[in-house]
Scaffold this motif. Sequence first.
Motif, PDB file in Angstrom:
ATOM      1  N   ILE A 117      65.607  38.007  43.614  1.00  0.00           N
ATOM      2  CA  ILE A 117      64.726  39.169  43.472  1.00  0.00           C
ATOM      3  C   ILE A 117      63.599  38.860  42.489  1.00  0.00           C
ATOM      4  N   GLU A 118      63.920  38.155  41.428  1.00  0.00           N
ATOM      5  CA  GLU A 118      62.871  37.748  40.493  1.00  0.00           C
ATOM      6  C   GLU A 118      61.845  36.886  41.238  1.00  0.00           C
ATOM      7  N   ARG A 119      62.351  35.997  42.071  1.00  0.00           N
ATOM      8  CA  ARG A 119      61.444  35.142  42.847  1.00  0.00           C
ATOM      9  C   ARG A 119      60.573  35.957  43.797  1.00  0.00           C
ATOM     10  N   PHE A 120      61.206  36.914  44.453  1.00  0.00           N
ATOM     11  CA  PHE A 120      60.462  37.792  45.370  1.00  0.00           C
ATOM     12  C   PHE A 120      59.283  38.449  44.643  1.00  0.00           C
ATOM     13  N   PHE A 121      59.551  38.967  43.455  1.00  0.00           N
ATOM     14  CA  PHE A 121      58.487  39.646  42.712  1.00  0.00           C
ATOM     15  C   PHE A 121      57.467  38.661  42.143  1.00  0.00           C
ATOM     16  N   ARG A 122      57.913  37.486  41.789  1.00  0.00           N
ATOM     17  CA  ARG A 122      56.956  36.473  41.332  1.00  0.00           C
ATOM     18  C   ARG A 122      55.965  36.171  42.445  1.00  0.00           C
ATOM     19  N   LYS A 123      56.481  35.991  43.648  1.00  0.00           N
ATOM     20  CA  LYS A 123      55.602  35.654  44.767  1.00  0.00           C
ATOM     21  C   LYS A 123      54.682  36.812  45.127  1.00  0.00           C
ATOM     22  N   LYS A 124      55.228  38.005  45.064  1.00  0.00           N
ATOM     23  CA  LYS A 124      54.391  39.182  45.313  1.00  0.00           C
ATOM     24  C   LYS A 124      53.234  39.216  44.304  1.00  0.00           C
ATOM     25  N   MET A 125      53.572  38.938  43.051  1.00  0.00           N
ATOM     26  CA  MET A 125      52.562  38.931  41.996  1.00  0.00           C
ATOM     27  C   MET A 125      51.495  37.868  42.270  1.00  0.00           C
ATOM     28  N   PHE A 129      47.581  38.556  42.781  1.00  0.00           N
ATOM     29  CA  PHE A 129      46.647  37.861  41.903  1.00  0.00           C
ATOM     30  C   PHE A 129      45.517  37.256  42.727  1.00  0.00           C
ATOM     31  N   VAL A 130      45.871  36.627  43.815  1.00  0.00           N
ATOM     32  CA  VAL A 130      44.869  36.033  44.709  1.00  0.00           C
ATOM     33  C   VAL A 130      43.919  37.108  45.211  1.00  0.00           C
ATOM     34  N   PHE A 132      43.162  40.031  43.959  1.00  0.00           N
ATOM     35  CA  PHE A 132      42.293  40.570  42.913  1.00  0.00           C
ATOM     36  C   PHE A 132      41.238  39.548  42.506  1.00  0.00           C
ATOM     37  N   GLN A 133      41.590  38.284  42.520  1.00  0.00           N
ATOM     38  CA  GLN A 133      40.587  37.275  42.175  1.00  0.00           C
ATOM     39  C   GLN A 133      39.499  37.210  43.244  1.00  0.00           C
ATOM     40  N   LYS A 134      39.914  37.356  44.489  1.00  0.00           N
ATOM     41  CA  LYS A 134      38.928  37.391  45.574  1.00  0.00           C
ATOM     42  C   LYS A 134      38.003  38.587  45.427  1.00  0.00           C
ATOM     43  N   ARG A 135      38.567  39.681  44.956  1.00  0.00           N
ATOM     44  CA  ARG A 135      37.745  40.874  44.784  1.00  0.00           C
ATOM     45  C   ARG A 135      36.708  40.671  43.682  1.00  0.00           C
ATOM     46  N   ILE A 136      37.093  40.056  42.596  1.00  0.00           N
ATOM     47  CA  ILE A 136      36.137  39.762  41.528  1.00  0.00           C
ATOM     48  C   ILE A 136      35.009  38.907  42.083  1.00  0.00           C
ATOM     49  N   LEU A 137      35.390  37.926  42.849  1.00  0.00           N
ATOM     50  CA  LEU A 137      34.436  37.032  43.491  1.00  0.00           C
ATOM     51  C   LEU A 137      33.479  37.774  44.412  1.00  0.00           C
TER      52      LEU A 137
ATOM     53  N   LYS B 124      53.686  34.896  32.579  1.00  0.00           N
ATOM     54  CA  LYS B 124      52.305  34.428  32.425  1.00  0.00           C
ATOM     55  C   LYS B 124      51.432  35.049  33.519  1.00  0.00           C
ATOM     56  N   MET B 125      51.963  35.056  34.725  1.00  0.00           N
ATOM     57  CA  MET B 125      51.237  35.634  35.865  1.00  0.00           C
ATOM     58  C   MET B 125      50.976  37.123  35.638  1.00  0.00           C
ATOM     59  N   GLU B 126      51.964  37.813  35.117  1.00  0.00           N
ATOM     60  CA  GLU B 126      51.792  39.246  34.857  1.00  0.00           C
ATOM     61  C   GLU B 126      50.685  39.489  33.839  1.00  0.00           C
ATOM     62  N   ARG B 127      50.637  38.675  32.804  1.00  0.00           N
ATOM     63  CA  ARG B 127      49.589  38.851  31.794  1.00  0.00           C
ATOM     64  C   ARG B 127      48.196  38.565  32.378  1.00  0.00           C
ATOM     65  N   SER B 128      48.111  37.511  33.202  1.00  0.00           N
ATOM     66  CA  SER B 128      46.811  37.202  33.820  1.00  0.00           C
ATOM     67  C   SER B 128      46.391  38.332  34.737  1.00  0.00           C
ATOM     68  N   PHE B 129      47.383  38.855  35.449  1.00  0.00           N
ATOM     69  CA  PHE B 129      47.104  39.943  36.376  1.00  0.00           C
ATOM     70  C   PHE B 129      46.476  41.113  35.621  1.00  0.00           C
ATOM     71  N   VAL B 130      47.046  41.447  34.491  1.00  0.00           N
ATOM     72  CA  VAL B 130      46.510  42.529  33.665  1.00  0.00           C
ATOM     73  C   VAL B 130      45.076  42.224  33.260  1.00  0.00           C
ATOM     74  N   SER B 131      44.810  40.999  32.827  1.00  0.00           N
ATOM     75  CA  SER B 131      43.462  40.753  32.332  1.00  0.00           C
ATOM     76  C   SER B 131      42.443  40.738  33.471  1.00  0.00           C
ATOM     77  N   PHE B 132      42.851  40.266  34.647  1.00  0.00           N
ATOM     78  CA  PHE B 132      41.916  40.314  35.769  1.00  0.00           C
ATOM     79  C   PHE B 132      41.694  41.757  36.227  1.00  0.00           C
ATOM     80  N   GLN B 133      42.718  42.568  36.154  1.00  0.00           N
ATOM     81  CA  GLN B 133      42.523  43.956  36.550  1.00  0.00           C
ATOM     82  C   GLN B 133      41.611  44.679  35.564  1.00  0.00           C
TER      83      GLN B 133
END
Lengths: 188, 188
Positions: A117-125, A129-130, A132-137, B124-133
């Motif tokens: 489950i931790e892995r599932f959420f890591r991957k979701k995150m 992240f991708v 949101f980064q595309k949106r900034i771009l 680490k991913m969660e923290r980056s996510f926050v800063s990008f948001q």
Amino acid sequence: MILEIFKGITLTKQETDRIENTFKKVHFKKGDIVLHTNETVTHQYYVYFGCLRTYFIDPQGKEHTIQFAIKDWWISDYIGYFSETKSVLTIECIEDATLFKIAKKDIEETYDQIPKIERFFRKKMERSFVSFQKRILANLSQPAKERYINFTKTYPNIEQQVKNYHIASYLGITTESLSRIRKEIAKK
Amino acid sequence: MILEIFKGITLTKQETDRIENTFKKVHFKKGDIVLHTNETVTHQYYVYFGCLRTYFIDPQGKEHTIQFAIKDWWISDYIGYFSETKSVLTIECIEDATLFKIAKKDIEETYDQIPKIERFFRKKMERSFVSFQKRILANLSQPAKERYINFTKTYPNIEQQVKNYHIASYLGITTESLSRIRKEIAKK
DNA sequence: CTAAAAAATTGATGTAGGATAAGAAACTAT
DNA sequence: ATAGTTTCTTATCCTACATCAATTTTTTAG
């Protein structure tokens, strides 16, 4: 039904039970506020059906939509949720919705007990992240018209469910500008 | 030395060995390109010292800085890295740097073997996510001048190491506009 | 079905920041 | 030191989008 969330992950009976006990089913009506600003952000939400959005109210009182969520998406004020600060976003229900909510403390306990489950959420995150980064771009490199066209292509299901002024505030323009853009596109 | 990365995490001798074997120390000179566009993104990088940035070149040929990284930050084209697509960003070294690089396939194996490491990267991913948001929020709600002031407050160490036009392209304005903003601030 | 409220459109005018062009200042390398 | 290059500044003009002010259209509630 809750297990739809974790389709693709094989879980034991015990694990399934735990998950079914930590997720709570909740309903909201159109217009309901799921989370106000300046509250403690204790939960995140899986959308089983319906439509929600998060928005920020700036010092001038203008709304800025950060995220939409429809079936199978997750939503929360992730700024408050992850950084353990009071909410800065409002979560609003924009179409009657059924959600599964999970408390942050419960999910973190689940991470200890079920690493899958931790892995599932890591991957979701990572996927969020991708995007949101595309949106900034996109915000940095495209004019409003292109951003709107891309929005309609990327989220055709969302466009039907939300108001134009929601989309405008997501794109970072006024509802008047969006109206002009739509007019321009339509006449071609 | 590599273990500075994971300060705060207790590791066995065996775990330490594994980590020391998967991270590779690399040096780059100012001006070097660590990753070009349209390449496979196989690694992410921990900055031991120096300064780097990632940028996107839009169809009109303009550069948009997505991220800076100084000591103790991580950098990569995370769009390509996480979504397994060719790189869309360029990673440029803007001050001579020493990095520790880790291959995606190695880190994912490490996740299987050392759950504490998976957890470290999730957080680490969660923290980056926050800063990008927060950045999306700032871009939507603040004029360029305020974004610049916040940038200088939030990243005082970075401001000294990068060119004004890097900052401008991060803020989403031209170098000329940034110059005007700086002048305005200075005269007060 | 109808009145009222909410949302979308349209027009007129304003402005933050862009584009272009030129010169000044600050590095860099011999 | 000095020539060449890169970076930064300044001035003029311009454009994408904002703001303000009515309407018109759509949605909602009784």
